[in-house]
Write a protein that holds these residues in place. Structure first.
Motif, PDB file in Angstrom:
ATOM      1  N   HIS A 105       0.836  -1.209   0.000  1.00  0.00           N
ATOM      2  CA  HIS A 105       0.000   0.000   0.000  1.00  0.00           C
ATOM      3  C   HIS A 105       0.867   1.253   0.000  1.00  0.00           C
ATOM      4  O   HIS A 105       0.645   2.182  -0.795  1.00  0.00           O
ATOM      5  CB  HIS A 105      -0.922   0.007   1.217  1.00  0.00           C
ATOM      6  CG  HIS A 105      -1.496   1.362   1.521  1.00  0.00           C
ATOM      7  ND1 HIS A 105      -2.489   1.933   0.763  1.00  0.00           N
ATOM      8  CD2 HIS A 105      -1.180   2.264   2.486  1.00  0.00           C
ATOM      9  CE1 HIS A 105      -2.778   3.135   1.249  1.00  0.00           C
ATOM     10  NE2 HIS A 105      -1.994   3.356   2.283  1.00  0.00           N
ATOM     11  N   ASN A 106       1.856   1.304   0.894  1.00  0.00           N
ATOM     12  CA  ASN A 106       2.713   2.480   0.978  1.00  0.00           C
ATOM     13  C   ASN A 106       3.475   2.703  -0.327  1.00  0.00           C
ATOM     14  O   ASN A 106       3.630   3.842  -0.784  1.00  0.00           O
ATOM     15  CB  ASN A 106       3.713   2.330   2.129  1.00  0.00           C
ATOM     16  CG  ASN A 106       3.077   2.514   3.486  1.00  0.00           C
ATOM     17  OD1 ASN A 106       1.966   3.021   3.602  1.00  0.00           O
ATOM     18  ND2 ASN A 106       3.769   2.090   4.526  1.00  0.00           N
ATOM     19  N   ALA A 107       3.980   1.619  -0.925  1.00  0.00           N
ATOM     20  CA  ALA A 107       4.735   1.734  -2.166  1.00  0.00           C
ATOM     21  C   ALA A 107       3.856   2.297  -3.289  1.00  0.00           C
ATOM     22  O   ALA A 107       4.278   3.173  -4.053  1.00  0.00           O
ATOM     23  CB  ALA A 107       5.299   0.374  -2.560  1.00  0.00           C
ATOM     24  N   LEU A 108       2.630   1.783  -3.398  1.00  0.00           N
ATOM     25  CA  LEU A 108       1.717   2.279  -4.431  1.00  0.00           C
ATOM     26  C   LEU A 108       1.297   3.718  -4.154  1.00  0.00           C
ATOM     27  O   LEU A 108       1.234   4.549  -5.075  1.00  0.00           O
ATOM     28  CB  LEU A 108       0.494   1.368  -4.522  1.00  0.00           C
ATOM     29  CG  LEU A 108       0.756  -0.035  -5.074  1.00  0.00           C
ATOM     30  CD1 LEU A 108      -0.473  -0.924  -4.878  1.00  0.00           C
ATOM     31  CD2 LEU A 108       1.142   0.014  -6.551  1.00  0.00           C
ATOM     32  N   ALA A 109       1.013   4.021  -2.903  1.00  0.00           N
ATOM     33  CA  ALA A 109       0.598   5.380  -2.552  1.00  0.00           C
ATOM     34  C   ALA A 109       1.696   6.391  -2.854  1.00  0.00           C
ATOM     35  O   ALA A 109       1.413   7.566  -3.149  1.00  0.00           O
ATOM     36  CB  ALA A 109       0.217   5.451  -1.075  1.00  0.00           C
ATOM     37  N   ALA A 110       2.949   5.944  -2.809  1.00  0.00           N
ATOM     38  CA  ALA A 110       4.081   6.837  -3.047  1.00  0.00           C
ATOM     39  C   ALA A 110       4.492   6.917  -4.512  1.00  0.00           C
ATOM     40  O   ALA A 110       5.341   7.746  -4.868  1.00  0.00           O
ATOM     41  CB  ALA A 110       5.276   6.383  -2.205  1.00  0.00           C
ATOM     42  N   THR A 111       3.899   6.075  -5.376  1.00  0.00           N
ATOM     43  CA  THR A 111       4.368   6.024  -6.768  1.00  0.00           C
ATOM     44  C   THR A 111       3.291   6.263  -7.817  1.00  0.00           C
ATOM     45  O   THR A 111       3.630   6.644  -8.939  1.00  0.00           O
ATOM     46  CB  THR A 111       5.028   4.666  -7.078  1.00  0.00           C
ATOM     47  OG1 THR A 111       4.117   3.601  -6.767  1.00  0.00           O
ATOM     48  CG2 THR A 111       6.318   4.490  -6.286  1.00  0.00           C
ATOM     49  N   VAL A 112       2.007   6.032  -7.501  1.00  0.00           N
ATOM     50  CA  VAL A 112       0.978   6.149  -8.532  1.00  0.00           C
ATOM     51  C   VAL A 112      -0.226   6.936  -8.034  1.00  0.00           C
ATOM     52  O   VAL A 112      -0.443   7.078  -6.829  1.00  0.00           O
ATOM     53  CB  VAL A 112       0.499   4.758  -9.038  1.00  0.00           C
ATOM     54  CG1 VAL A 112       1.655   3.984  -9.637  1.00  0.00           C
ATOM     55  CG2 VAL A 112      -0.158   3.954  -7.915  1.00  0.00           C
ATOM     56  N   GLY A 113      -0.993   7.432  -9.003  1.00  0.00           N
ATOM     57  CA  GLY A 113      -2.207   8.171  -8.681  1.00  0.00           C
ATOM     58  C   GLY A 113      -3.129   8.204  -9.884  1.00  0.00           C
ATOM     59  O   GLY A 113      -2.968   7.433 -10.840  1.00  0.00           O
ATOM     60  N   ALA A 114      -4.082   9.096  -9.857  1.00  0.00           N
ATOM     61  CA  ALA A 114      -5.076   9.190 -10.925  1.00  0.00           C
ATOM     62  C   ALA A 114      -4.400   9.379 -12.283  1.00  0.00           C
ATOM     63  O   ALA A 114      -3.484  10.194 -12.425  1.00  0.00           O
ATOM     64  CB  ALA A 114      -6.035  10.344 -10.642  1.00  0.00           C
ATOM     65  N   GLY A 115      -4.860   8.590 -13.264  1.00  0.00           N
ATOM     66  CA  GLY A 115      -4.304   8.670 -14.603  1.00  0.00           C
ATOM     67  C   GLY A 115      -3.171   7.707 -14.862  1.00  0.00           C
ATOM     68  O   GLY A 115      -2.786   7.489 -16.019  1.00  0.00           O
ATOM     69  N   ASP A 116      -2.605   7.121 -13.798  1.00  0.00           N
ATOM     70  CA  ASP A 116      -1.514   6.157 -13.952  1.00  0.00           C
ATOM     71  C   ASP A 116      -2.062   4.746 -14.114  1.00  0.00           C
ATOM     72  O   ASP A 116      -3.205   4.456 -13.732  1.00  0.00           O
ATOM     73  CB  ASP A 116      -0.583   6.191 -12.732  1.00  0.00           C
ATOM     74  CG  ASP A 116       0.120   7.519 -12.568  1.00  0.00           C
ATOM     75  OD1 ASP A 116       0.397   8.159 -13.608  1.00  0.00           O
ATOM     76  OD2 ASP A 116       0.383   7.924 -11.417  1.00  0.00           O
ATOM     77  N   GLU A 117      -1.233   3.859 -14.663  1.00  0.00           N
ATOM     78  CA  GLU A 117      -1.601   2.457 -14.844  1.00  0.00           C
ATOM     79  C   GLU A 117      -0.579   1.554 -14.168  1.00  0.00           C
ATOM     80  O   GLU A 117       0.622   1.851 -14.164  1.00  0.00           O
ATOM     81  CB  GLU A 117      -1.702   2.110 -16.330  1.00  0.00           C
ATOM     82  CG  GLU A 117      -2.830   2.827 -17.042  1.00  0.00           C
ATOM     83  CD  GLU A 117      -2.890   2.519 -18.532  1.00  0.00           C
ATOM     84  OE1 GLU A 117      -3.903   2.875 -19.166  1.00  0.00           O
ATOM     85  OE2 GLU A 117      -1.918   1.914 -19.055  1.00  0.00           O
ATOM     86  N   VAL A 118      -1.081   0.450 -13.628  1.00  0.00           N
ATOM     87  CA  VAL A 118      -0.244  -0.560 -12.978  1.00  0.00           C
ATOM     88  C   VAL A 118      -0.542  -1.903 -13.629  1.00  0.00           C
ATOM     89  O   VAL A 118      -1.691  -2.358 -13.620  1.00  0.00           O
ATOM     90  CB  VAL A 118      -0.505  -0.625 -11.463  1.00  0.00           C
ATOM     91  CG1 VAL A 118       0.338  -1.721 -10.822  1.00  0.00           C
ATOM     92  CG2 VAL A 118      -0.220   0.725 -10.810  1.00  0.00           C
ATOM     93  N   VAL A 119       0.455  -2.536 -14.194  1.00  0.00           N
ATOM     94  CA  VAL A 119       0.282  -3.819 -14.880  1.00  0.00           C
ATOM     95  C   VAL A 119       0.371  -4.954 -13.866  1.00  0.00           C
ATOM     96  O   VAL A 119       1.322  -5.026 -13.079  1.00  0.00           O
ATOM     97  CB  VAL A 119       1.343  -4.007 -15.977  1.00  0.00           C
ATOM     98  CG1 VAL A 119       1.214  -5.395 -16.616  1.00  0.00           C
ATOM     99  CG2 VAL A 119       1.211  -2.913 -17.033  1.00  0.00           C
ATOM    100  N   ILE A 120      -0.638  -5.836 -13.896  1.00  0.00           N
ATOM    101  CA  ILE A 120      -0.704  -6.963 -12.968  1.00  0.00           C
ATOM    102  C   ILE A 120      -1.015  -8.241 -13.744  1.00  0.00           C
ATOM    103  O   ILE A 120      -2.089  -8.348 -14.344  1.00  0.00           O
ATOM    104  CB  ILE A 120      -1.805  -6.754 -11.907  1.00  0.00           C
ATOM    105  CG1 ILE A 120      -1.635  -5.413 -11.184  1.00  0.00           C
ATOM    106  CG2 ILE A 120      -1.806  -7.912 -10.909  1.00  0.00           C
ATOM    107  CD1 ILE A 120      -2.780  -5.078 -10.239  1.00  0.00           C
ATOM    108  N   PRO A 121      -0.121  -9.232 -13.755  1.00  0.00           N
ATOM    109  CA  PRO A 121      -0.468 -10.519 -14.361  1.00  0.00           C
ATOM    110  C   PRO A 121      -1.527 -11.224 -13.514  1.00  0.00           C
ATOM    111  O   PRO A 121      -1.501 -11.149 -12.283  1.00  0.00           O
ATOM    112  CB  PRO A 121       0.846 -11.310 -14.348  1.00  0.00           C
ATOM    113  CG  PRO A 121       1.913 -10.326 -13.970  1.00  0.00           C
ATOM    114  CD  PRO A 121       1.255  -9.224 -13.236  1.00  0.00           C
TER     115      PRO A 121
END
Length: 398
Positions: A105-121
């Motif tokens: 959670h902390n890692a995502l909160a510090a790196t991404v936000g609205a408009g960004d995409e995160v690729v997940i297999p």
């Protein structure tokens, strides 16, 4: 009436925790349930780890610590990674949190936000997509199949990457499939990321629970440039049977660790002081306990695989890591069990729990309809009894 926020309304409850809660309700009513829903070792935390926590508490180490963890626990993590993976990291690369989920959670909160995409297999651990969505970013799901060993290919990754891609989330050994990427497979994936500026979040919490010829790989060690692009996530819950101690960590570039530290300072102030003392003992103390638990999980894996593959219509890719069997039950869709028509993994698991009192987690929660997940982190007697009950129930389908 207090209005519920859009964020809270959009987040789905954890499917694994929800499945465990249903089983507990039946148990409270006096019903014997074979519960295979939770990914929690059934072993007690090893004594030397508990003893270290007791000493810390009695010595008065019960106060706030630095937000990102004590110097002692950071040093222990750095030493462990150097010994186990050959990874050089310094205290400024490390942040300790309240479990690996909190670290993610902390890692995502510090790196991404609205408009960004995160690729997940996919299949993926049930919390990944919701943790991404909570930041305002968009999860981009890439479907893998049993034929590929439930592993994403470089071609699939390149097709999923867009100018908005900020993070790739990897998980090896994988929950729920138990698949383990080889070093060569991971090298091919990270090389496909080289031309981008996206980060790699590598969830390696099952790294010590591998079987047969499979080997764990720390993604940050694959290429020199990856130390500045990788967030390594792990924790003590699985390998040291410390789920309730809530000890997870992230290893990342110092600037990102500082940002995560700031976020954590507003969330929880610091991780548990006593749990950090226990984690130091886990990482620096005797490791025979890990080997013993891994050996027992290996026996349970063989038992589980043997029993499940003997069931008609069930297709099971053999897991190389973690402690899950993720198997295809779609051959039973369309059949009626008692008064229930099974149409998907959700109705399959619901009818199974209600009628046979066997608790599995539906594959749809992991992004893989047609499958169900069984945790074999339980005794051999429970595995034999539960799969026997499943076998008898499957025969009743019409």
């Amino acid at each position: 009436m207090i209005r519920i926020s859009t964020l809270a309304a959009s987040v789905k409850p954890s499917a694994t925790l929800a499945a465990g809660a249903k089983a507990r309700q039946l148990k409270a009513a006096g019903i014997k349930v074979f519960d295979f829903s939770l990914g929690e070792p059934d072993f007690n935390t090893p004594k030397h780890i508990c003893d270290a926590a007791e000493r810390a508490a009695l010595a008065g180490n019960t106060h706030y610590t630095p937000t990102s963890g004590t110097p002692e626990v950071k040093a222990a993590i750095c030493k462990w990674y150097k010994t186990f993976h050959g990874l050089d990291c310094a205290p400024e690369n490390v942040i300790v949190s309240n479990g690996a989920k909190h670290s993610i959670h902390n890692a995502l909160a510090a790196t991404v936000g609205a408009g960004d995409e995160v690729v997940i297999p996919t299949p993926y651990w049930v919390s990944y997509s919701d943790l991404v969505s909570m930041t305002g970013a968009t999860p981009v799901l890439v479907t893998t199949t049993p034929e590929s060993g439930f592993k994403m290919t470089p071609a699939q990754l390149r097709a999923a990457i867009t100018p908005r891609t900020r993070v790739l989330m990897l998980n090896s050994p994988n929950n729920p499939t138990g698949s383990v990427y080889s070093r060569a497979e991971l090298e091919a994936l990270v090389d496909a990321m080289d031309a981008t500026d996206a980060a790699i979040l590598s969830d390696e919490i099952y790294e010590q629970l591998i079987y047969g010829g499979a080997k764990p790989t720390c993604v940050a060690t694959l290429r020199p440039w990856l130390k500045d692009r990788t967030i390594t996530i792990s924790g003590a819950s699985k390998s040291y049977a410390m789920t309730g101690w809530r000890m997870g960590w992230a290893i990342a570039p110092p600037a990102l660790v500082k940002a995560m530290d700031t976020i954590q300072s507003q969330e929880t102030s610091c991780p548990s002081s006593v749990s950090q003392a226990a984690l130091v003992a886990a990482l620096t103390g005797p490791q025979e306990c890990v080997a013993e638990m891994r050996a027992e999980f290996a026996h349970r894996r063989e038992l589980t695989v043997g029993l499940l593959t003997a069931l008609p219509g069930v297709k099971l890719p053999v897991p190389d890591g973690a402690f899950y069997a993720f198997f295809d039950v779609s051959a039973y869709f369309g059949k009626t069990f008692g008064d229930k028509v099974v149409t998907d993994s959700l109705t399959f698991c619901g009818a199974l729990l209600e009628q046979a009192h066997v608790n599995l987690v539906p594959g749809v929660a992991f992004g893989a309809e047609g499958f169900v997940r069984m945790s074999f982190a339980t005794s051999r007697d429970v595995i034999e009894g539960g799969i026997g009950r499943l076998k008898d129930w499957l025969r009743t389908g019409k």
